[in-house]
Design an enzyme around this catalytic site. Structure first.
Site, PDB file in Angstrom:
ATOM      1  N   ALA A  71       0.807  -1.220   0.000  1.00 37.58           N
ATOM      2  CA  ALA A  71       0.000   0.000   0.000  1.00 37.58           C
ATOM      3  C   ALA A  71       0.842   1.272   0.000  1.00 37.58           C
ATOM      4  CB  ALA A  71      -0.954   0.019   1.200  1.00 37.58           C
ATOM      5  N   CYS A  78       9.615  -5.707  -7.369  1.00 43.20           N
ATOM      6  CA  CYS A  78       9.385  -6.062  -8.768  1.00 43.20           C
ATOM      7  C   CYS A  78       9.687  -7.547  -8.986  1.00 43.20           C
ATOM      8  CB  CYS A  78      10.271  -5.226  -9.678  1.00 43.20           C
ATOM      9  SG  CYS A  78       9.908  -3.459  -9.637  1.00 43.20           S
ATOM     10  N   GLU A  80      11.520  -9.016 -11.247  1.00 47.04           N
ATOM     11  CA  GLU A  80      12.931  -9.302 -11.536  1.00 47.04           C
ATOM     12  C   GLU A  80      13.744  -9.388 -10.246  1.00 47.04           C
ATOM     13  OE1 GLU A  80      11.360  -6.527 -14.834  1.00 47.04           O
ATOM     14  OE2 GLU A  80      11.043  -6.841 -12.696  1.00 47.04           O
TER      15      GLU A  80
END
Length: 167
Positions: A71, A78, A80
């Site tokens: 949030a 991410c 990756e």
């Protein structure tokens, strides 16, 4: 004098191009399929933007990751970085290729700037990255397009490449 020799930069070893999924070799297809499989696990309560990633280690293990949002956004991870962090936590830090899948109708979703630098940390040499589109739960057809690029193409002046050569 070649600027690469003066600055210690390295030229990309991989020529960036777009090809059909059917034209890829089996290891590249396997990476893409691994990224698609994990994409469905993305925790994307705020953006609803599912991303999957897969990286192959030097000894042929594949580690996958999906994006995990929060949030407050800053601590979001991410796909990756999730995949690479999983690999490093298991003792692997040398990679030979990666794949990223997400779905934007009119664009390929390449790694963000932070992820590019994160990948560079573990890229002693230029490594191929396969970027393609996939809806959650999607499958690849032979005519689907794939952006075949590399970390040196996406981040030509990454920190890891700034190593002065003896002149």
């Amino acid at each position: 004098m070649d600027v690469y020799a003066v600055t210690g930069l390295r030229k990309p070893e991989i020529v960036e191009h777009i090809s059909k999924y059917s034209d890829l070799d089996e290891p590249a297809k396997e990476l893409i399929q691994s990224a698609i499989a994990v994409q469905k696990n993305a925790y994307v309560q705020y953006s609803n933007f599912h991303v999957g990633a897969a990286f192959r280690t030097k000894d042929d293990r594949i580690f996958t990751g999906c994006n995990v949002e929060n949030a407050s956004f800053t601590p979001t991870s991410c796909a990756e970085r999730t995949a690479l962090t999983k690999a490093v936590s298991e003792g692997y830090n040398e990679f030979v290729a990666g794949a990223v899948v997400a779905y934007q109708e009119d664009a390929f979703t390449t790694p963000c700037g932070v992820c590019r630098q994160f990948i560079m940390e573990f890229a002693e040499n230029d490594i191929p990255l396969y970027i393609t589109k996939s809806k959650v739960g999607g499958t690849k057809s032979n005519d689907d397009l794939v952006l075949s690029t590399s970390i040196y193409n996406l981040l030509p002046h990454g920190f890891r490449t700034f190593k002065a050569k003896n002149c």
